[in-house]
Enzyme design. Structure first.
Site, PDB file in Angstrom:
ATOM      1  N   ARG A   1       0.843  -1.213   0.000  1.00  0.00           N
ATOM      2  CA  ARG A   1       0.000   0.000   0.000  1.00  0.00           C
ATOM      3  C   ARG A   1       0.873   1.257   0.000  1.00  0.00           C
ATOM      4  O   ARG A   1       0.974   1.958  -0.990  1.00  0.00           O
ATOM      5  CB  ARG A   1      -0.954  -0.019   1.211  1.00  0.00           C
ATOM      6  CG  ARG A   1      -2.100   1.001   1.119  1.00  0.00           C
ATOM      7  CD  ARG A   1      -1.734   2.419   1.532  1.00  0.00           C
ATOM      8  NE  ARG A   1      -1.235   2.523   2.898  1.00  0.00           N
ATOM      9  CZ  ARG A   1      -0.771   3.648   3.421  1.00  0.00           C
ATOM     10  NH1 ARG A   1      -0.715   4.766   2.691  1.00  0.00           N
ATOM     11  NH2 ARG A   1      -0.288   3.683   4.646  1.00  0.00           N
ATOM     12  N   ASP A   2       1.544   1.513   1.094  1.00  0.00           N
ATOM     13  CA  ASP A   2       2.293   2.759   1.223  1.00  0.00           C
ATOM     14  C   ASP A   2       3.469   2.800   0.263  1.00  0.00           C
ATOM     15  O   ASP A   2       3.840   3.861  -0.241  1.00  0.00           O
ATOM     16  CB  ASP A   2       2.787   2.922   2.667  1.00  0.00           C
ATOM     17  CG  ASP A   2       3.160   4.352   3.004  1.00  0.00           C
ATOM     18  OD1 ASP A   2       2.938   5.234   2.165  1.00  0.00           O
ATOM     19  OD2 ASP A   2       3.678   4.591   4.106  1.00  0.00           O
TER      20      ASP A   2
ATOM     21  N   HIS B   1       4.044   4.136  12.831  1.00  0.00           N
ATOM     22  CA  HIS B   1       4.352   4.115  11.397  1.00  0.00           C
ATOM     23  C   HIS B   1       5.376   5.218  11.171  1.00  0.00           C
ATOM     24  O   HIS B   1       5.063   6.404  11.304  1.00  0.00           O
ATOM     25  CB  HIS B   1       3.072   4.386  10.597  1.00  0.00           C
ATOM     26  CG  HIS B   1       3.269   4.444   9.114  1.00  0.00           C
ATOM     27  ND1 HIS B   1       3.013   3.369   8.288  1.00  0.00           N
ATOM     28  CD2 HIS B   1       3.704   5.449   8.308  1.00  0.00           C
ATOM     29  CE1 HIS B   1       3.272   3.720   7.035  1.00  0.00           C
ATOM     30  NE2 HIS B   1       3.692   4.976   7.023  1.00  0.00           N
TER      31      HIS B   1
ATOM     32  N   HIS C   1       8.791   6.999   9.049  1.00  0.00           N
ATOM     33  CA  HIS C   1       9.496   7.159   7.774  1.00  0.00           C
ATOM     34  C   HIS C   1      10.965   7.473   8.040  1.00  0.00           C
ATOM     35  O   HIS C   1      11.322   8.014   9.086  1.00  0.00           O
ATOM     36  CB  HIS C   1       8.838   8.261   6.939  1.00  0.00           C
ATOM     37  CG  HIS C   1       7.582   7.822   6.266  1.00  0.00           C
ATOM     38  ND1 HIS C   1       7.223   8.228   5.008  1.00  0.00           N
ATOM     39  CD2 HIS C   1       6.596   6.988   6.674  1.00  0.00           C
ATOM     40  CE1 HIS C   1       6.060   7.677   4.674  1.00  0.00           C
ATOM     41  NE2 HIS C   1       5.662   6.929   5.676  1.00  0.00           N
TER      42      HIS C   1
ATOM     43  N   CYS D   1       4.479   9.533   1.108  1.00  0.00           N
ATOM     44  CA  CYS D   1       3.126  10.081   1.009  1.00  0.00           C
ATOM     45  C   CYS D   1       3.056  11.013  -0.190  1.00  0.00           C
ATOM     46  O   CYS D   1       3.766  12.029  -0.224  1.00  0.00           O
ATOM     47  CB  CYS D   1       2.747  10.845   2.278  1.00  0.00           C
ATOM     48  SG  CYS D   1       1.119  11.634   2.189  1.00  0.00           S
TER      49      CYS D   1
ATOM     50  N   ASN E   1       9.841   4.671   3.707  1.00  0.00           N
ATOM     51  CA  ASN E   1       9.470   3.986   4.936  1.00  0.00           C
ATOM     52  C   ASN E   1      10.690   3.282   5.512  1.00  0.00           C
ATOM     53  O   ASN E   1      11.721   3.120   4.847  1.00  0.00           O
ATOM     54  CB  ASN E   1       8.392   2.932   4.627  1.00  0.00           C
ATOM     55  CG  ASN E   1       7.061   3.545   4.272  1.00  0.00           C
ATOM     56  OD1 ASN E   1       6.273   3.906   5.138  1.00  0.00           O
ATOM     57  ND2 ASN E   1       6.794   3.667   2.976  1.00  0.00           N
TER      58      ASN E   1
END
Length: 309
Positions: free
Chosen positions: A14-15, A211, A213, A244, A253
């Protein structure tokens, strides 16, 4: 199933993929997720239920969820921006639904086109939707407090506002909140301080994950700080892909492979096998030709005599 100490939640599908211009074919996504699960990864955020016009990379999320649900023991997580996305996630059978609530209202308006008040209304509606489902089809519902440590659009973010929104999200019906360093602003002291403040406000059982980064190289340091005080779930992305698309400069990430090595090297259990993880990484590299992937551990190899716990 073997008991673990730290849940490494893989968010690459996803990310990671949402930030790439290249669109990974559905079959390749499904094979990658299968390889992650075979390596022992227990939770994978497989996609996002957003309009294909906004993120074409996520257009096949329902198909990917359907495949992931066939894998025994895998918790299938998805991200949704609103009630409509949650309806699609429930229909698809996702085990876990996360919605981003940006502490920076500027980011919220840019990311999901909603104010704090509007997002809290969405959270309440989603909680009602989930509560109306039969118990066996009721996904776990988490609110991710995005830009909790700072925002490229607004700059510093008030910790008191983070805490207030955490309380409001729980009151609106979320089972849990998570803290997201969407833009890579966090430092270890800030992570420890903010986690404790949110725990004091909503209870330790309502915040288990972060979460983070690696935009400024602080990702693993921040993860270690979080785990040292009791956080038990850390998101990561294979090869460090992602970011993002609505937060300029928010690249990278935490690298799953490096996080797993960190945790296992300290004698804690992730349940993840390195050989399997590297097979999944090699597959990812082949499925995304031309996309740079990162990671110190895969490049250097494991130390002589090192064994998974």
């Amino acid at each position: 199933m073997e008991q673990i100490d730290i849940l490494v939640s893989e968010v690459g599908p996803r990310d990671g993929l949402q930030s790439l211009q290249q669109i990974m074919p559905t079959a390749a996504k499904c094979e990658w997720i299968s390889l992650l699960a075979a390596a022992g990864v227990r939770e994978v955020e497989v996609g996002s239920f957003v309009p294909a016009s906004v993120l074409p990379q996520m257009a096949d999320t329902a198909e990917v969820v359907a495949h992931a649900k066939t894998i025994p023991g895998l918790d299938v997580a998805v991200l949704v921006p609103n009630l409509r996305g949650a309806e699609n996630a429930v229909k698809a059978g996702a085990d876990k639904i996360s919605i981003p609530l940006s502490v920076s209202e500027t980011h919220s308006l840019k990311n999901v086109r909603r104010s704090h008040t509007q997002m809290l209304e969405e959270i309440h509606s989603i909680a009602e939707l989930i509560a109306a489902q039969p118990a066996e089809r009721r996904p776990y519902f988490e609110v991710g407090l995005s830009t909790a440590f700072g925002c490229t659009l607004e700059g510093p973010v008030s910790e008191e506002l983070v805490v207030r929104l955490a309380v409001l999200a729980i009151e609106a019906g979320a089972a849990e909140v998570g803290l997201s360093d969407t833009t890579g602003y966090a430092n270890p002291a800030q992570v420890r301080r903010l986690v404790k403040k949110v725990w004091d406000a909503v209870g330790r059982e309502r915040l288990n994950g972060v979460h983070l980064h690696n935009t400024r190289g602080q990702g693993l340091a921040n993860a270690l700080a979080a785990m040292d005080i009791g956080i038990t779930t850390v998101d990561a992305s294979m090869g460090g892909i992602g970011g993002c698309p609505f937060a300029p400069g928010a690249s990278g990430n935490i690298v799953t492979e490096d996080l797993v090595f960190l945790v296992e090297a300290m004698g804690l259990r992730t349940g993840i096998d390195f050989d399997g993880l590297l097979r999944a990484r090699n597959y990812l590299a082949g499925a995304l030709p031309g996309v740079e992937i990162f990671g110190f551990t895969p490049e250097a190899g494991l130390p002589r005599g090192f064994q998974n716990t």
